[in-house]
Design a protein around this motif. Structure first.
Motif, PDB file in Angstrom:
ATOM      1  N   GLY A 109      -0.247  -4.451   4.982  1.00 26.98           N
ATOM      2  CA  GLY A 109      -0.477  -3.057   4.650  1.00 26.98           C
ATOM      3  C   GLY A 109       0.400  -2.018   5.307  1.00 26.98           C
ATOM      4  O   GLY A 109       0.289  -0.843   4.983  1.00 26.98           O
ATOM      5  N   HIS A 110       1.286  -2.418   6.221  1.00 25.28           N
ATOM      6  CA  HIS A 110       2.051  -1.422   6.960  1.00 25.28           C
ATOM      7  C   HIS A 110       3.564  -1.642   6.869  1.00 25.28           C
ATOM      8  O   HIS A 110       4.327  -1.008   7.595  1.00 25.28           O
ATOM      9  CB  HIS A 110       1.618  -1.408   8.434  1.00 25.28           C
ATOM     10  CG  HIS A 110       0.216  -0.932   8.626  1.00 25.28           C
ATOM     11  ND1 HIS A 110      -0.876  -1.723   8.358  1.00 25.28           N
ATOM     12  CD2 HIS A 110      -0.281   0.264   9.033  1.00 25.28           C
ATOM     13  CE1 HIS A 110      -1.987  -1.045   8.601  1.00 25.28           C
ATOM     14  NE2 HIS A 110      -1.656   0.168   9.013  1.00 25.28           N
ATOM     15  N   GLY A 111       3.986  -2.546   5.994  1.00 20.14           N
ATOM     16  CA  GLY A 111       5.414  -2.750   5.772  1.00 20.14           C
ATOM     17  C   GLY A 111       6.169  -3.227   6.989  1.00 20.14           C
ATOM     18  O   GLY A 111       7.337  -2.883   7.166  1.00 20.14           O
TER      19      GLY A 111
ATOM     20  N   ARG B 287      -8.142   1.109   3.394  1.00 19.80           N
ATOM     21  CA  ARG B 287      -6.870   1.497   2.791  1.00 19.80           C
ATOM     22  C   ARG B 287      -6.916   1.408   1.269  1.00 19.80           C
ATOM     23  O   ARG B 287      -6.438   2.299   0.569  1.00 19.80           O
ATOM     24  CB  ARG B 287      -5.739   0.617   3.335  1.00 19.80           C
ATOM     25  CG  ARG B 287      -5.395   0.907   4.788  1.00 19.80           C
ATOM     26  CD  ARG B 287      -4.225   0.069   5.263  1.00 19.80           C
ATOM     27  NE  ARG B 287      -4.581  -1.320   5.527  1.00 19.80           N
ATOM     28  CZ  ARG B 287      -4.278  -2.358   4.775  1.00 19.80           C
ATOM     29  NH1 ARG B 287      -3.586  -2.172   3.646  1.00 19.80           N
ATOM     30  NH2 ARG B 287      -4.634  -3.586   5.105  1.00 19.80           N
ATOM     31  N   MET B 288      -7.505   0.336   0.742  1.00 24.39           N
ATOM     32  CA  MET B 288      -7.522   0.156  -0.709  1.00 24.39           C
ATOM     33  C   MET B 288      -8.312   1.266  -1.409  1.00 24.39           C
ATOM     34  O   MET B 288      -7.956   1.697  -2.508  1.00 24.39           O
ATOM     35  CB  MET B 288      -8.082  -1.217  -1.069  1.00 24.39           C
ATOM     36  CG  MET B 288      -7.196  -2.388  -0.658  1.00 24.39           C
ATOM     37  SD  MET B 288      -5.468  -2.263  -1.205  1.00 24.39           S
ATOM     38  CE  MET B 288      -5.674  -2.314  -2.990  1.00 24.39           C
ATOM     39  N   ARG B 289      -9.397   1.730  -0.798  1.00 24.08           N
ATOM     40  CA  ARG B 289     -10.150   2.838  -1.393  1.00 24.08           C
ATOM     41  C   ARG B 289      -9.281   4.082  -1.512  1.00 24.08           C
ATOM     42  O   ARG B 289      -9.246   4.754  -2.555  1.00 24.08           O
ATOM     43  CB  ARG B 289     -11.393   3.131  -0.554  1.00 24.08           C
ATOM     44  CG  ARG B 289     -12.463   2.061  -0.606  1.00 24.08           C
ATOM     45  CD  ARG B 289     -13.527   2.283   0.472  1.00 24.08           C
ATOM     46  NE  ARG B 289     -14.325   1.087   0.683  1.00 24.08           N
ATOM     47  CZ  ARG B 289     -14.914   0.772   1.817  1.00 24.08           C
ATOM     48  NH1 ARG B 289     -14.826   1.596   2.865  1.00 24.08           N
ATOM     49  NH2 ARG B 289     -15.610  -0.342   1.940  1.00 24.08           N
ATOM     50  N   LYS B 290      -8.554   4.403  -0.443  1.00 26.46           N
ATOM     51  CA  LYS B 290      -7.681   5.581  -0.464  1.00 26.46           C
ATOM     52  C   LYS B 290      -6.507   5.375  -1.404  1.00 26.46           C
ATOM     53  O   LYS B 290      -6.129   6.285  -2.155  1.00 26.46           O
ATOM     54  CB  LYS B 290      -7.189   5.857   0.965  1.00 26.46           C
ATOM     55  CG  LYS B 290      -6.280   7.078   1.108  1.00 26.46           C
ATOM     56  CD  LYS B 290      -7.003   8.383   0.827  1.00 26.46           C
ATOM     57  CE  LYS B 290      -6.144   9.579   1.202  1.00 26.46           C
ATOM     58  NZ  LYS B 290      -6.787  10.862   0.863  1.00 26.46           N
TER      59      LYS B 290
ATOM     60  N   ASP C 258       2.411  -0.526   1.105  1.00 24.06           N
ATOM     61  CA  ASP C 258       2.559   0.127   2.402  1.00 24.06           C
ATOM     62  C   ASP C 258       1.585   1.303   2.481  1.00 24.06           C
ATOM     63  O   ASP C 258       1.144   1.837   1.459  1.00 24.06           O
ATOM     64  CB  ASP C 258       3.999   0.630   2.521  1.00 24.06           C
ATOM     65  CG  ASP C 258       4.445   0.876   3.950  1.00 24.06           C
ATOM     66  OD1 ASP C 258       3.599   1.261   4.771  1.00 24.06           O
ATOM     67  OD2 ASP C 258       5.644   0.720   4.220  1.00 24.06           O
ATOM     68  N   THR C 259       1.270   1.734   3.708  1.00 27.78           N
ATOM     69  CA  THR C 259       0.497   2.964   3.859  1.00 27.78           C
ATOM     70  C   THR C 259       1.284   4.157   3.329  1.00 27.78           C
ATOM     71  O   THR C 259       0.693   5.155   2.898  1.00 27.78           O
ATOM     72  CB  THR C 259       0.163   3.213   5.341  1.00 27.78           C
ATOM     73  OG1 THR C 259       1.369   3.175   6.107  1.00 27.78           O
ATOM     74  CG2 THR C 259      -0.814   2.180   5.863  1.00 27.78           C
ATOM     75  N   ARG C 260       2.608   4.047   3.367  1.00 26.38           N
ATOM     76  CA  ARG C 260       3.480   5.100   2.848  1.00 26.38           C
ATOM     77  C   ARG C 260       3.640   4.949   1.338  1.00 26.38           C
ATOM     78  O   ARG C 260       3.606   3.845   0.809  1.00 26.38           O
ATOM     79  CB  ARG C 260       4.867   5.007   3.492  1.00 26.38           C
ATOM     80  CG  ARG C 260       4.860   5.089   4.998  1.00 26.38           C
ATOM     81  CD  ARG C 260       6.142   4.502   5.584  1.00 26.38           C
ATOM     82  NE  ARG C 260       6.046   4.384   7.024  1.00 26.38           N
ATOM     83  CZ  ARG C 260       5.437   3.373   7.660  1.00 26.38           C
ATOM     84  NH1 ARG C 260       4.865   2.405   6.965  1.00 26.38           N
ATOM     85  NH2 ARG C 260       5.389   3.334   8.969  1.00 26.38           N
ATOM     86  N   SER C 261       3.859   6.060   0.661  1.00 30.04           N
ATOM     87  CA  SER C 261       4.137   6.000  -0.772  1.00 30.04           C
ATOM     88  C   SER C 261       5.587   5.571  -0.991  1.00 30.04           C
ATOM     89  O   SER C 261       6.500   6.041  -0.305  1.00 30.04           O
ATOM     90  CB  SER C 261       3.876   7.354  -1.420  1.00 30.04           C
ATOM     91  OG  SER C 261       2.492   7.625  -1.444  1.00 30.04           O
ATOM     92  N   LEU C 262       5.768   4.678  -1.955  1.00 32.87           N
ATOM     93  CA  LEU C 262       7.061   4.062  -2.211  1.00 32.87           C
ATOM     94  C   LEU C 262       7.428   4.226  -3.677  1.00 32.87           C
ATOM     95  O   LEU C 262       6.563   4.338  -4.550  1.00 32.87           O
ATOM     96  CB  LEU C 262       7.016   2.571  -1.864  1.00 32.87           C
ATOM     97  CG  LEU C 262       6.367   2.192  -0.522  1.00 32.87           C
ATOM     98  CD1 LEU C 262       6.261   0.680  -0.390  1.00 32.87           C
ATOM     99  CD2 LEU C 262       7.152   2.783   0.640  1.00 32.87           C
ATOM    100  N   VAL C 263       8.721   4.217  -3.959  1.00 33.56           N
ATOM    101  CA  VAL C 263       9.199   4.362  -5.328  1.00 33.56           C
ATOM    102  C   VAL C 263      10.402   3.471  -5.536  1.00 33.56           C
ATOM    103  O   VAL C 263      11.181   3.215  -4.609  1.00 33.56           O
ATOM    104  CB  VAL C 263       9.567   5.836  -5.635  1.00 33.56           C
ATOM    105  CG1 VAL C 263      10.726   6.307  -4.756  1.00 33.56           C
ATOM    106  CG2 VAL C 263       9.901   6.026  -7.114  1.00 33.56           C
TER     107      VAL C 263
END
Length: 439
Positions: free
Chosen positions: A225-227, A306-309, A385-390
């Motif tokens: 979850g944290h890359g 984390r999955m809920r958010k 990841d907790t961060r948004s990725l594209v």
């Protein structure tokens, strides 16, 4: 050798009455017996001292469960395996170095030269290449089928087919597999259904409860979850009858690697997990680092939070994009208008995940400009990841595929993949608005 197989099963049994949030913290864990440390220690060692010659012999003969060498078993890794087995409501698990390693080990235990796999054509691009190109060098062959065509899977099965392989929630297109229907097709043919559950995680979907026999994860993604750590895992439901036919001789017939031991006869509902470790992991060697297992374990303790958010943010972002004039379409099963919304309600009632795709008006060049003008979203080849990725799959993760293959995989030239993180969703939407204006 398979030190963690029995504890993994016990972890699932002992915590089966607990809720998911409790299991993700406590399943498989206990204070360290040597020091009393409450957090699982990192056993950063290559090998383990034997008690005596007899114990060493029994370990190597698979007569005793214990530690020999970290390529095979490690106490830190064992806790990770116990926890994921419990969370997936499965019998046992074997951890490896990456998600791709999990696929390799999982199929190696089933396949002989000339054998065949039936797989969804809506898979992660690297998986399509692994199954469709690299596996050919082992003389393993794959037929790719439209995941919406259940009859197509049945029609593609041959006498040499050893498994059906799908993703519960496909990367990047967001296709949801009808696991229950596919399990019925697989079991009618006497073969296992293998489900990659990376995108959904056991918090959103437990494929075993819908008939899947083997569940795979790239633990690099949402489980950690944290890359920050690479890992993969093979989860054995313990429910498949490996002796029902002659398709799986590595499991149902005497093994030349262990003096004629028969895995199915000796280990029963743990046979596949033990064999993956004792044969495929031993000989192919893609072992997970104990440090990475520790990092993934730490991440798993907050998986549900984390999955809920992730899911809440993803739904809000998908809704915003679906109404934007520069967006052609959005593929997110959480939207009521999505073609997979009904399947999402069945298999992922807690949320449709955080990864989805959308199509920009303007095609390839607009896609590259869009990703270059984002600030909060990180442009990189990862998800979960907790961060948004594209990422723009056509120019990156699916670049090795032909235009036709990219289109078939849901990664056409105008496609953008987002992995929505746990930031403030208002900030994410503002970032997307600016990038859309620039594109």
């Amino acid at each position: 050798m398979a030190a963690d197989s029995k504890p993994a099963a016990r972890a699932a049994e002992n915590t089966s009455s607990f809720g998911f949030d409790t299991m993700q913290v406590h399943a498989g864990t206990a204070p360290d017996p040597a020091t009393g440390a409450r957090t699982t220690p990192i056993y950063q060692t290559t090998a383990f001292v034997f008690e005596d010659a007899d114990q060493a012999a029994s370990l190597f003969n698979l007569q005793t469960f214990g530690n020999i060498y970290t390529r095979l078993t490690n106490p830190t890794t064992a806790v990770f395996e116990q926890k994921i087995a419990a969370l997936e409501n499965a019998r046992a698990a074997t951890a490896v170095a990456s998600g791709h390693a999990a696929q390799l080990v999982a199929f190696h235990m089933l396949m002989n030269p000339g054998d065949h796999i039936v797989a969804s054509r809506k898979l992660y691009g690297g998986s399509i290449t692994q199954l469709g190109v690299s596996f050919k060098r082992f003389d393993w062959h794959t037929t790719f089928v439209d995941p919406d065509d259940i009859n197509g899977f049945a029609a593609a099965i041959t006498p040499r087919t050893k498994a059906i392989f799908v993703e519960s929630l496909a990367n990047p297109g967001g296709v949801i597999s009808d696991i229950e229907a596919l399990a019925s097709v697989a079991h009618k043919a006497g073969i296992p259904l293998i489900v990659d559950n990376t995108m959904a995680t056991p918090y959103l979907c437990r494929p075993v409860e819908w008939g899947a026999d083997i569940v795979l994860h790239s633990a690099t993604k949402f489980l950690g979850g944290h890359g920050n750590s690479m890992g993969g895992v093979i989860v054995d439901s313990g429910l498949f009858d490996w002796g029902q036919n002659d398709k799986f001789p590595h499991l149902s017939q005497p093994s030349p690697a262990y003096h004629g031991l028969t895995f199915w006869e000796t280990f029963g509902d743990m046979a596949y997990a033990v064999a993956c470790r004792a044969i495929s992991l031993r000989d192919l060697g893609p072992a997970i680092s104990p440090f990475n297992a520790f990092m993934i374990l730490t991440g798993m303790e907050t998986l549900s939070l984390r999955m809920r958010k992730h899911c809440d943010n993803a739904l809000a972002v998908a809704d915003f994009l679906s109404k934007h004039p520069k967006v052609d379409w959005v593929s997110y099963a959480g939207l009521k208008t999505d073609r997979y919304h009904a399947l999402a309600q069945k298999y992922l009632p807690k949320g449709a995940g955080s990864v989805f795709t959308f199509g920009l008006k303007g095609g390839y060049e607009s896609g590259t400009k869009f990703v270059e003008n984002l600030q909060i979203f990180s442009h990189l080849a990862n998800i979960g990841d907790t961060r948004s990725l594209v990422i723009h799959p056509a120019s990156t993760t699916h670049r090795q595929l032909s235009p036709e293959q990219r289109q078939s995989a849901g990664a056409g030239d105008n496609v953008i993949r987002l992995s929505i993180g746990i930031e403030d969703v208002s900030d994410l939407i503002k970032d997307l608005e600016k990038a859309l204006a620039a594109a």
